[in-house]
Design a protein around this motif. Structure first.
Motif, PDB file in Angstrom:
ATOM      1  N   ARG A 238       0.833  -1.197   0.000  1.00 23.31           N
ATOM      2  CA  ARG A 238       0.000   0.000   0.000  1.00 23.31           C
ATOM      3  C   ARG A 238       0.873   1.254   0.000  1.00 23.31           C
ATOM      4  O   ARG A 238       1.942   1.283   0.593  1.00 23.31           O
ATOM      5  CB  ARG A 238      -0.913   0.015   1.238  1.00 23.31           C
ATOM      6  N   THR A 239       0.410   2.296  -0.664  1.00 20.86           N
ATOM      7  CA  THR A 239       1.205   3.521  -0.761  1.00 20.86           C
ATOM      8  C   THR A 239       0.314   4.743  -0.686  1.00 20.86           C
ATOM      9  O   THR A 239      -0.829   4.722  -1.152  1.00 20.86           O
ATOM     10  CB  THR A 239       2.015   3.529  -2.072  1.00 20.86           C
ATOM     11  N   ILE A 240       0.843   5.812  -0.113  1.00 23.81           N
ATOM     12  CA  ILE A 240       0.165   7.114  -0.116  1.00 23.81           C
ATOM     13  C   ILE A 240       0.839   8.062  -1.102  1.00 23.81           C
ATOM     14  O   ILE A 240       0.217   8.992  -1.606  1.00 23.81           O
ATOM     15  CB  ILE A 240       0.130   7.734   1.297  1.00 23.81           C
ATOM     16  N   THR A 241       2.112   7.811  -1.416  1.00 24.32           N
ATOM     17  CA  THR A 241       2.864   8.697  -2.305  1.00 24.32           C
ATOM     18  C   THR A 241       2.998   8.141  -3.716  1.00 24.32           C
ATOM     19  O   THR A 241       3.194   8.916  -4.668  1.00 24.32           O
ATOM     20  CB  THR A 241       4.288   8.913  -1.773  1.00 24.32           C
ATOM     21  N   GLY A 242       2.899   6.822  -3.865  1.00 28.30           N
ATOM     22  CA  GLY A 242       3.302   6.190  -5.120  1.00 28.30           C
ATOM     23  C   GLY A 242       4.806   5.991  -5.124  1.00 28.30           C
ATOM     24  O   GLY A 242       5.555   6.747  -4.489  1.00 28.30           O
ATOM     25  N   ASP A 243       5.276   4.962  -5.813  1.00 28.82           N
ATOM     26  CA  ASP A 243       6.700   4.626  -5.771  1.00 28.82           C
ATOM     27  C   ASP A 243       7.575   5.726  -6.344  1.00 28.82           C
ATOM     28  O   ASP A 243       8.627   6.054  -5.789  1.00 28.82           O
ATOM     29  CB  ASP A 243       6.941   3.318  -6.529  1.00 28.82           C
ATOM     30  N   ALA A 244       7.162   6.315  -7.457  1.00 31.16           N
ATOM     31  CA  ALA A 244       8.005   7.324  -8.107  1.00 31.16           C
ATOM     32  C   ALA A 244       8.137   8.568  -7.248  1.00 31.16           C
ATOM     33  O   ALA A 244       9.235   9.124  -7.101  1.00 31.16           O
ATOM     34  CB  ALA A 244       7.445   7.675  -9.482  1.00 31.16           C
ATOM     35  N   GLN A 245       7.023   9.027  -6.661  1.00 29.38           N
ATOM     36  CA  GLN A 245       7.092  10.215  -5.816  1.00 29.38           C
ATOM     37  C   GLN A 245       7.898   9.941  -4.549  1.00 29.38           C
ATOM     38  O   GLN A 245       8.645  10.810  -4.094  1.00 29.38           O
ATOM     39  CB  GLN A 245       5.688  10.710  -5.459  1.00 29.38           C
ATOM     40  N   MET A 246       7.777   8.741  -3.967  1.00 26.35           N
ATOM     41  CA  MET A 246       8.561   8.410  -2.784  1.00 26.35           C
ATOM     42  C   MET A 246      10.051   8.428  -3.105  1.00 26.35           C
ATOM     43  O   MET A 246      10.854   8.974  -2.325  1.00 26.35           O
ATOM     44  CB  MET A 246       8.148   7.053  -2.233  1.00 26.35           C
ATOM     45  N   ALA A 247      10.440   7.847  -4.222  1.00 25.01           N
ATOM     46  CA  ALA A 247      11.852   7.861  -4.604  1.00 25.01           C
ATOM     47  C   ALA A 247      12.349   9.284  -4.809  1.00 25.01           C
ATOM     48  O   ALA A 247      13.456   9.650  -4.370  1.00 25.01           O
ATOM     49  CB  ALA A 247      12.056   7.022  -5.863  1.00 25.01           C
ATOM     50  N   TRP A 248      11.532  10.096  -5.478  1.00 24.40           N
ATOM     51  CA  TRP A 248      11.895  11.513  -5.686  1.00 24.40           C
ATOM     52  C   TRP A 248      12.008  12.248  -4.354  1.00 24.40           C
ATOM     53  O   TRP A 248      12.948  13.032  -4.135  1.00 24.40           O
ATOM     54  CB  TRP A 248      10.843  12.175  -6.576  1.00 24.40           C
ATOM     55  N   LEU A 249      11.068  11.998  -3.448  1.00 27.89           N
ATOM     56  CA  LEU A 249      11.071  12.675  -2.149  1.00 27.89           C
ATOM     57  C   LEU A 249      12.297  12.304  -1.333  1.00 27.89           C
ATOM     58  O   LEU A 249      12.974  13.181  -0.768  1.00 27.89           O
ATOM     59  CB  LEU A 249       9.791  12.326  -1.392  1.00 27.89           C
ATOM     60  N   LYS A 250      12.610  11.022  -1.276  1.00 24.22           N
ATOM     61  CA  LYS A 250      13.782  10.586  -0.509  1.00 24.22           C
ATOM     62  C   LYS A 250      15.061  11.164  -1.100  1.00 24.22           C
ATOM     63  O   LYS A 250      15.953  11.609  -0.365  1.00 24.22           O
ATOM     64  CB  LYS A 250      13.830   9.062  -0.458  1.00 24.22           C
ATOM     65  N   ASN A 251      15.157  11.199  -2.407  1.00 23.91           N
ATOM     66  CA  ASN A 251      16.339  11.774  -3.037  1.00 23.91           C
ATOM     67  C   ASN A 251      16.435  13.267  -2.764  1.00 23.91           C
ATOM     68  O   ASN A 251      17.523  13.793  -2.485  1.00 23.91           O
ATOM     69  CB  ASN A 251      16.290  11.519  -4.544  1.00 23.91           C
ATOM     70  N   THR A 252      15.294  13.958  -2.822  1.00 19.82           N
ATOM     71  CA  THR A 252      15.282  15.396  -2.547  1.00 19.82           C
ATOM     72  C   THR A 252      15.757  15.685  -1.128  1.00 19.82           C
ATOM     73  O   THR A 252      16.540  16.615  -0.889  1.00 19.82           O
ATOM     74  CB  THR A 252      13.858  15.955  -2.750  1.00 19.82           C
ATOM     75  N   LEU A 253      15.295  14.880  -0.173  1.00 18.25           N
ATOM     76  CA  LEU A 253      15.646  15.109   1.223  1.00 18.25           C
ATOM     77  C   LEU A 253      17.089  14.720   1.543  1.00 18.25           C
ATOM     78  O   LEU A 253      17.754  15.381   2.343  1.00 18.25           O
ATOM     79  CB  LEU A 253      14.689  14.339   2.130  1.00 18.25           C
ATOM     80  N   THR A 254      17.567  13.655   0.939  1.00 17.75           N
ATOM     81  CA  THR A 254      18.891  13.158   1.311  1.00 17.75           C
ATOM     82  C   THR A 254      20.028  13.816   0.541  1.00 17.75           C
ATOM     83  O   THR A 254      21.178  13.788   0.993  1.00 17.75           O
ATOM     84  CB  THR A 254      18.963  11.634   1.105  1.00 17.75           C
ATOM     85  N   THR A 255      19.734  14.412  -0.609  1.00 23.32           N
ATOM     86  CA  THR A 255      20.798  15.055  -1.380  1.00 23.32           C
ATOM     87  C   THR A 255      20.778  16.571  -1.261  1.00 23.32           C
ATOM     88  O   THR A 255      21.770  17.223  -1.610  1.00 23.32           O
ATOM     89  CB  THR A 255      20.695  14.685  -2.875  1.00 23.32           C
ATOM     90  N   GLY A 256      19.688  17.142  -0.774  1.00 24.51           N
ATOM     91  CA  GLY A 256      19.616  18.589  -0.630  1.00 24.51           C
ATOM     92  C   GLY A 256      20.499  19.079   0.504  1.00 24.51           C
ATOM     93  O   GLY A 256      20.872  18.333   1.403  1.00 24.51           O
ATOM     94  N   ASP A 257      20.834  20.376   0.454  1.00 25.59           N
ATOM     95  CA  ASP A 257      21.709  20.916   1.485  1.00 25.59           C
ATOM     96  C   ASP A 257      21.139  22.163   2.152  1.00 25.59           C
ATOM     97  O   ASP A 257      21.864  22.886   2.847  1.00 25.59           O
ATOM     98  CB  ASP A 257      23.096  21.215   0.918  1.00 25.59           C
ATOM     99  N   ALA A 258      19.857  22.456   1.951  1.00 21.89           N
ATOM    100  CA  ALA A 258      19.252  23.570   2.676  1.00 21.89           C
ATOM    101  C   ALA A 258      19.195  23.223   4.164  1.00 21.89           C
ATOM    102  O   ALA A 258      19.091  22.052   4.547  1.00 21.89           O
ATOM    103  CB  ALA A 258      17.850  23.858   2.148  1.00 21.89           C
ATOM    104  N   ARG A 259      19.237  24.246   5.002  1.00 23.50           N
ATOM    105  CA  ARG A 259      19.261  23.991   6.445  1.00 23.50           C
ATOM    106  C   ARG A 259      17.930  23.402   6.911  1.00 23.50           C
ATOM    107  O   ARG A 259      17.888  22.420   7.648  1.00 23.50           O
ATOM    108  CB  ARG A 259      19.569  25.284   7.188  1.00 23.50           C
ATOM    109  N   TRP A 260      16.816  23.998   6.510  1.00 23.76           N
ATOM    110  CA  TRP A 260      15.493  23.525   6.910  1.00 23.76           C
ATOM    111  C   TRP A 260      14.812  22.866   5.721  1.00 23.76           C
ATOM    112  O   TRP A 260      14.862  23.374   4.599  1.00 23.76           O
ATOM    113  CB  TRP A 260      14.628  24.675   7.433  1.00 23.76           C
ATOM    114  N   ARG A 261      14.130  21.750   5.977  1.00 27.34           N
ATOM    115  CA  ARG A 261      13.378  21.034   4.949  1.00 27.34           C
ATOM    116  C   ARG A 261      11.896  21.129   5.302  1.00 27.34           C
ATOM    117  O   ARG A 261      11.405  20.391   6.169  1.00 27.34           O
ATOM    118  CB  ARG A 261      13.818  19.572   4.866  1.00 27.34           C
ATOM    119  N   LEU A 262      11.209  22.048   4.681  1.00 27.63           N
ATOM    120  CA  LEU A 262       9.781  22.234   4.896  1.00 27.63           C
ATOM    121  C   LEU A 262       9.029  21.334   3.923  1.00 27.63           C
ATOM    122  O   LEU A 262       9.318  21.338   2.729  1.00 27.63           O
ATOM    123  CB  LEU A 262       9.389  23.692   4.668  1.00 27.63           C
ATOM    124  N   ILE A 263       8.063  20.584   4.425  1.00 24.23           N
ATOM    125  CA  ILE A 263       7.318  19.657   3.583  1.00 24.23           C
ATOM    126  C   ILE A 263       5.845  20.042   3.616  1.00 24.23           C
ATOM    127  O   ILE A 263       5.200  19.979   4.669  1.00 24.23           O
ATOM    128  CB  ILE A 263       7.502  18.201   4.044  1.00 24.23           C
TER     129      ILE A 263
END
Length: 538
Positions: free
Chosen positions: A327-352
């Motif tokens: 079961r998914t709330i984000t879908g696989d593609a959006q989850m992969a994109w989200l995790k990559n955005t969070l783990t590779t970004g370098d901004a101090r605060w991550r607002l979601i």
């Protein structure tokens, strides 16, 4: 360059050519004397600011019969101008766009080639008429040092349930970079189906539940005639995402609670109609396949990641089925994109920007009299299970996967449930607080939609007090909850901390309602937990 992203002192900055902020005008928009209110009756708007681009929007009514959804009226050319001064003596970008019934006479331009961290004024010209002037702003460059960012945060603005005074108070502020709208910008219901304690304050158009492209266009057009909504759109850029009511209640990838195919037609047709109207009427940027999840950056200070939690999700369920890893709330593609955005970004605060609550919620201790309205708001099964199956509680595998990778400084901004919450987000709620939280969550109240005591039709601060006490007793990570007020939040981001200030309106049915502060919580960078603040940020 160090910047504070606010709107005051614009005139001095514009004269120097830097445009650090926008003028603090209490009306939110600068109206041109030549503007024809009937020709540009739906106002102007801007959104999705980037360092060198921003979207600007309007709609024309070239002939009286060219009303939203009518399909009537001629095609027309609309000119647009973007300037660094309100008198348009320094136009830096301009062009023309053809519009007509095929796009419901809307005009949306993704203006390119702008300067970072600069305030701009924009307007449209057509048929010898000039639109009201809007103000917008580009974001700082990705490597710019930013001292502060302040955003209005809103959700759940039901036309029939009241007036949009919350928008008016945000438009009057001098300190906002922009507004984040977390969904339920419009509601799909027919007149009387979801009003203010059952009373229609102002009826929906069309009067029936909206199903077709014509219906959705009419409803969007109606909402954009509200003067307070127009003022806030014209004063700052908006960053928006949909929740369910932009289509139908409790929507998922294959349908919705409020959709019956046998009598209302195929779900894909309704979904496509709602999406087309949304893209026509909202100042939002989409991906190459029409996706709406996206990331906006504010220098080195913050990223704002807007999630789409309706388009790809599995159907809501209950019981142990919520733990099914398929079961998914984000879908696989959006989850992969989200995790990559969070783990590779370098901004101090991550607002979601998160349309439904991610913090777990146990409700088993609540009496039936209180569980009833909460179930209506939260989607809790009839059996009173300790979860909210329409939110991340119904998709536990996705939540576990996301929480495992959250960097320091993650802040969830949430709407949907018409109430106010300040939550530590635990990795494991059963062992909180011995297991530390991994993020914080701020949930904003509705602009107008019913809350707990509204649903019960009892005076405010009565039954809700019992519910609040029991929720906190059984959910230690819920630092604060207020189930009554309607209003908005103001998020203040500084390198060392974030703080949410909540404001309530004195009456959601009153166009002249007052707004007063009622609560604030803050989180120091690296703490991943909330502390109560003594008052709003000055």
């Amino acid at each position: 360059m160090t910047q504070t992203i606010m709107r005051r002192d614009f005139l001095k900055a514009a004269a120097a050519g830097t445009g650090v902020a926008v003028a603090g005008l209490t009306t939110g928009a600068v109206a041109d004397a030549s503007a024809d209110a009937s020709f540009f009756r739906h106002g102007v708007a801007s959104g999705d600011p980037l360092p060198t681009a921003v979207i600007i929007w309007t709609r024309i009514t070239p002939v009286p019969e060219a009303t939203p959804g009518s399909g009537a009226g001629p095609a027309a050319e609309v000119a647009w101008q973007v300037a660094t001064d309100p008198g348009f003596g320094r136009v830096v970008a301009s062009g023309t766009l053809a519009t007509g019934p095929d796009r419901d006479h809307t005009v949306k331009v993704d203006v390119q080639g702008l300067a970072p961290a600069t305030t701009y004024h924009y307007r449209f010209l057509s048929g010898g008429q000039v639109s009201p002037t809007g103000r917008t702003r580009t974001s700082p460059g990705p490597r710019d040092t930013v001292a502060g960012l302040r955003l209005g945060v809103v959700s759940c603005s039901n036309w029939e349930a009241g007036r949009f005074a919350a928008y008016r108070h945000l438009a009057a502020r001098e300190d906002l970079f922009g507004v984040v709208h977390l969904g339920d910008y419009i509601y799909e219901y027919g007149t009387g189906e979801y009003a203010a304690r059952g009373v229609v304050v102002r009826p929906h158009a069309p009067a029936h539940e909206i199903l077709t492209l014509t219906d959705y266009r009419i409803r969007h057009g109606q909402y954009k005639t509200d003067p307070d909504l127009q003022a806030l759109h014209a004063s700052v850029p908006w960053m928006v995402v949909w929740d369910d009511h932009e289509v139908a209640n409790d929507a998922w990838s294959g349908g919705a609670e409020n959709h019956t195919p046998a009598t209302e037609g195929p779900w894909p047709a309704r979904l496509a109609a709602s999406r087309q109207a949304y893209f026509e009427w909202m100042p939002v940027r989409t991906g190459p396949s029409g996706e709406i999840h996206r990331n906006l950056r504010f220098g080195t200070l913050a990223d704002l990641t807007m999630l789409d939690l309706r388009s790809y999700r599995s159907q809501q369920t209950s019981g142990t089925a919520v733990d099914d890893p398929s079961r998914t709330i984000t879908g696989d593609a959006q989850m992969a994109w989200l995790k990559n955005t969070l783990t590779t970004g370098d901004a101090r605060w991550r607002l979601i920007g998160n349309s439904v609550m991610i913090s777990p919620l146990a409700l088993g201790a609540l009496p039936a009299s209180v569980l009833g309205p909460l179930r209506e708001l939260l989607g809790v099964p009839e059996g009173g299970y300790g979860l909210n199956s329409d939110q991340w509680d119904g998709y536990t595998n996705d939540r576990k996967e996301l929480l495992a990778v959250l960097p320091a400084g993650t802040v969830f901004l949430t709407g949907d449930i018409h109430t106010t919450w300040a939550n530590d987000v635990p990795l494991n709620a059963a062992t909180y607080p011995s297991t530390p939280p991994v993020a914080v969550e701020f949930v904003v109240p509705s602009v107008t939609s019913d809350n707990v005591d509204d649903i019960l039709k009892v005076p405010a601060r009565t039954v809700s007090l019992t519910a609040e006490a029991l929720i906190k007793a059984t959910n230690g990570h819920v630092r604060a909850v207020e189930l009554d007020s309607h209003g908005y939040g103001v998020l203040d981001v500084r390198p060392e901390r974030v703080q949410m200030d909540w404001y309530k309106v004195s009456g959601r049915t009153q166009a002249d309602a007052r707004a007063t502060w009622f609560s604030s919580y803050a989180s120091a960078y690296g703490s991943r937990r909330l502390t109560k603040a003594s008052g709003p940020v000055a």
